[in-house]
Write a protein that holds these residues in place. Structure first.
Motif, mmCIF file in Angstrom:
data_model
loop_
_atom_site.group_PDB
_atom_site.id
_atom_site.type_symbol
_atom_site.label_atom_id
_atom_site.label_comp_id
_atom_site.label_asym_id
_atom_site.label_seq_id
_atom_site.Cartn_x
_atom_site.Cartn_y
_atom_site.Cartn_z
ATOM 1 N N PRO A 233 15.988 -12.032 -9.301
ATOM 2 C CA PRO A 233 15.190 -11.032 -10.027
ATOM 3 C C PRO A 233 14.428 -10.143 -9.046
ATOM 4 O O PRO A 233 13.754 -10.625 -8.141
ATOM 5 N N VAL A 234 14.502 -8.843 -9.241
ATOM 6 C CA VAL A 234 13.854 -7.886 -8.355
ATOM 7 C C VAL A 234 13.277 -6.749 -9.177
ATOM 8 O O VAL A 234 13.601 -6.577 -10.357
ATOM 9 N N LEU A 235 12.427 -5.966 -8.537
ATOM 10 C CA LEU A 235 11.989 -4.667 -9.049
ATOM 11 C C LEU A 235 12.564 -3.594 -8.148
ATOM 12 O O LEU A 235 12.726 -3.802 -6.942
ATOM 13 N N ALA A 236 12.862 -2.442 -8.718
ATOM 14 C CA ALA A 236 13.506 -1.372 -7.950
ATOM 15 C C ALA A 236 12.823 -0.048 -8.247
ATOM 16 O O ALA A 236 12.101 0.104 -9.239
ATOM 17 N N ALA A 237 13.037 0.911 -7.346
ATOM 18 C CA ALA A 237 12.486 2.258 -7.494
ATOM 19 C C ALA A 237 13.485 3.260 -6.930
ATOM 20 O O ALA A 237 14.320 2.920 -6.079
ATOM 21 N N THR A 238 13.385 4.490 -7.416
ATOM 22 C CA THR A 238 14.249 5.569 -6.955
ATOM 23 C C THR A 238 13.460 6.475 -6.026
ATOM 24 O O THR A 238 12.303 6.819 -6.326
ATOM 25 N N PRO A 239 13.983 6.857 -4.873
ATOM 26 C CA PRO A 239 13.251 7.773 -3.978
ATOM 27 C C PRO A 239 12.911 9.078 -4.696
ATOM 28 O O PRO A 239 13.652 9.551 -5.563
ATOM 29 N N ARG A 240 11.783 9.649 -4.331
ATOM 30 C CA ARG A 240 11.331 10.896 -4.940
ATOM 31 C C ARG A 240 11.125 11.953 -3.863
ATOM 32 O O ARG A 240 10.850 11.626 -2.712
ATOM 33 N N ILE A 241 11.217 13.200 -4.265
ATOM 34 C CA ILE A 241 11.040 14.335 -3.362
ATOM 35 C C ILE A 241 9.665 14.942 -3.629
ATOM 36 O O ILE A 241 9.346 15.313 -4.769
ATOM 37 N N GLN A 242 8.835 15.059 -2.593
ATOM 38 C CA GLN A 242 7.506 15.631 -2.750
ATOM 39 C C GLN A 242 6.965 16.074 -1.399
ATOM 40 O O GLN A 242 7.495 15.707 -0.346
ATOM 41 N N ASP A 243 5.915 16.900 -1.458
ATOM 42 C CA ASP A 243 5.222 17.335 -0.248
ATOM 43 C C ASP A 243 4.257 16.239 0.196
ATOM 44 O O ASP A 243 3.454 15.744 -0.606
ATOM 45 N N VAL A 244 4.322 15.875 1.457
ATOM 46 C CA VAL A 244 3.523 14.757 1.976
ATOM 47 C C VAL A 244 2.612 15.272 3.091
ATOM 48 O O VAL A 244 3.099 15.817 4.093
ATOM 49 N N PRO A 245 1.293 15.144 2.945
ATOM 50 C CA PRO A 245 0.389 15.525 4.036
ATOM 51 C C PRO A 245 0.431 14.509 5.161
ATOM 52 O O PRO A 245 0.593 13.305 4.933
ATOM 53 N N VAL A 246 0.267 14.994 6.383
ATOM 54 C CA VAL A 246 0.275 14.143 7.575
ATOM 55 C C VAL A 246 -1.154 14.039 8.086
ATOM 56 O O VAL A 246 -1.803 15.064 8.343
ATOM 57 N N TYR A 247 -1.637 12.822 8.228
ATOM 58 C CA TYR A 247 -3.022 12.587 8.644
ATOM 59 C C TYR A 247 -3.061 11.821 9.964
ATOM 60 O O TYR A 247 -2.167 11.032 10.271
ATOM 61 N N LEU A 248 -4.118 12.072 10.711
ATOM 62 C CA LEU A 248 -4.455 11.283 11.893
ATOM 63 C C LEU A 248 -5.749 10.535 11.596
ATOM 64 O O LEU A 248 -6.765 11.152 11.250
ATOM 65 N N ASP A 249 -5.711 9.224 11.707
ATOM 66 C CA ASP A 249 -6.868 8.392 11.357
ATOM 67 C C ASP A 249 -7.725 8.133 12.596
ATOM 68 O O ASP A 249 -7.215 7.983 13.710
ATOM 69 N N GLY A 250 -9.024 8.067 12.356
ATOM 70 C CA GLY A 250 -9.973 7.789 13.436
ATOM 71 C C GLY A 250 -11.231 7.149 12.891
ATOM 72 O O GLY A 250 -11.445 7.064 11.676
ATOM 73 N N VAL A 251 -12.064 6.696 13.803
ATOM 74 C CA VAL A 251 -13.355 6.087 13.470
ATOM 75 C C VAL A 251 -14.451 6.958 14.064
ATOM 76 O O VAL A 251 -14.358 7.363 15.231
#
Length: 466
Positions: free
Chosen positions: A64-82
């Motif tokens: 038994p598994v769960l599944a998902a279909t890839p989606r197309i969308q705009d993705v922001p790119v972040y740089l993480d810091g402290v």
């Protein structure tokens, strides 16, 4: 001549041969017993994991598994810091003159406006100095008026040859000298007025007043290091944070295209509590840490940011347009890199290598390896392998986590205990017990497998056939 053989020595030799024969036989028997015991132990040791795997793995059922279909969308790119929150401006309010503090006109922790009176120093001495300067100017102005009248007279006498021109010139110089003296008196008045105004300590900027450092009645001096209080500007507020030196080129390239947005997270590290803009980049790398310092400015409308607080920030440097995105749980890691299980025909999965551009807690951007029409496995990897047959469940079938492990009921015995609780119960109550037994059995099986329970058509050892 005949000799009689020694019968004692022959008996000893026979006894020794028999002893050696019995010792050899005992050794063989001992070795046979030890070999049998070793083989038995080796067999039991190797059969236990196989039996355990046989119990955990249920080859007769699909995974038994769960599944998902890839989606197309705009993705922001972040740089993480402290980073560390700092007040945009911090001022230590000090007195500019010496004297006795006769009044404190602010409350600790209140918001003050620029120009508000915060304290007052005894103005008696400075008021007297101002009055003296005003009186000196009045005296000099009266003298100047008299000298101007005399100058007019001397000029008339010199014009009619009744007086000397030298006397007129001397008087003209005296008038100019007195005019300069009057200007000096005015400067002294301005100085005394400014000094007198310093007896009222005012706020140099708008912000939040800190704790009072000096109590009323003390003699304070302009050279005191502590001052009366500290004012910090909280709206807007600044955040100083660091990024690895490897990101310098990326940040500079993004900053050259326009203003960069910066988000600051709350204590949970998930909720964005304020959004600001990048206002400054340091001109050198810290050689001790190998990081670059940056400064961002935030509105801080609700005072959710406070100076000295440590926060997590993220800097948005770009946006990936029309990217292929899958849930992060769909990306697995193996000996040769990242891969995903793709469900094909007849619900058979195959492992496909994928290239991940960026990844966070929820989504992963796939550069290659998947297509928008693929269906990838997101949950149920415990018993999954390349070529396994699966049954895809729904999201609402995801097993919920228990606070503590439940007691599992396996086999028909557990069903009898729940289904046939009491002989005197009605048929409806008996059916109710059977439903509870089915639910308990299915929950026990779910704990052995990762993913949702099998569909209605699947059967297990704890399920009761209708």
């Amino acid at each position: 001549m005949l000799f009689k053989p020694d019968t004692k020595e022959g008996a000893k030799e026979g006894t020794a041969k028999k002893s050696r024969g019995r010792g050899f036989v005992m050794t063989l028997i001992t070795l046979a017993i030890l070999g049998g015991l070793g083989y038995f132990g080796w067999t039991v040791w190797h059969q236990q994991p196989q039996q355990a795997n046989g119990r955990n793995q249920r080859p007769d059922l699909p995974v038994p598994v769960l599944a998902a279909t890839p989606r197309i969308q705009d993705v922001p790119v972040y740089l993480d810091g402290v980073g560390t929150i700092r007040a945009l401006n911090t001022v230590t309010v000090r007195s500019q003159v010496d004297g006795k503090l006769i009044a404190v006109k602010f409350t600790e922790g209140q918001d003050v406006k620029k120009g508000d009176v915060l304290g007052e120093i005894d103005p008696a001495l400075y008021q007297a100095t101002y009055d003296q300067a005003v009186a000196k100017k009045a005296q000099d102005e009266a003298q100047l008026a008299n000298q101007r009248i005399d100058l007019t007279r001397y000029e008339q006498l010199a014009a009619s040859n009744a007086g000397s021109k030298q006397q007129a010139d001397t008087q003209r110089a005296a008038v100019a000298q007195t005019e300069a003296l009057v200007k000096a008196d005015q400067a002294a008045i301005d100085n005394a007025a400014a000094t007198l105004s310093y007896t009222k300590i005012v706020a140099p900027l708008s912000g939040r007043a800190g704790l009072r450092q000096v109590d009323q009645g003390n003699i304070i001096h302009a050279a005191d290091a502590t001052g009366l209080l500290v004012i910090t500007q909280l709206q807007p507020i600044a955040v100083w944070f660091s990024l690895p030196q490897q990101q310098i080129m990326r940040v500079n390239a993004a900053a050259s295209k326009g203003t960069l947005a910066v988000d600051v997270f709350g204590n949970d590290g998930i909720t964005v509590i304020d959004t600001g803009k990048l206002t400054g980049i340091d001109n050198q790398v810290d050689q001790t840490t190998g990081t670059l310092k940056l400064k961002a400015e935030f509105p801080n409308a609700n005072y959710q940011l406070w100076p000295g607080q440590f926060v997590n920030v993220r800097l948005k440097v770009e946006t990936l347009m029309q990217a292929l995105v899958v849930p992060t749980s769909a990306v697995q890691r193996g000996p040769i890199g990242t891969f995903s299980y793709v469900i094909g025909e007849d619900n058979v999965v195959s492992a496909k290598p994928v290239t991940v551009t960026q990844q966070n807690e929820h989504d992963a951007v796939i550069a290659s390896g998947l297509s928008p029409t693929d269906k990838v496995v997101t949950t149920g990897f415990a018993n999954l392998s390349d070529g396994s047959k699966v049954v895809v469940g729904r999201d609402d079938q995801t097993p919920s986590a228990d606070l503590a492990p439940r007691k599992r009921t396996r086999g028909p015995d557990g069903q009898k205990k729940d289904g046939q609780a009491k002989d005197g119960q009605k048929d409806g109550q008996g059916k109710d017990g059977e439903h509870r037994a089915k639910r308990s059995s299915s929950e026990g099986d779910q704990k052995e497998q990762t993913g949702p329970a099998p569909g209605p058509g699947a059967s297990g050892p704890g399920a009761k056939q209708p």
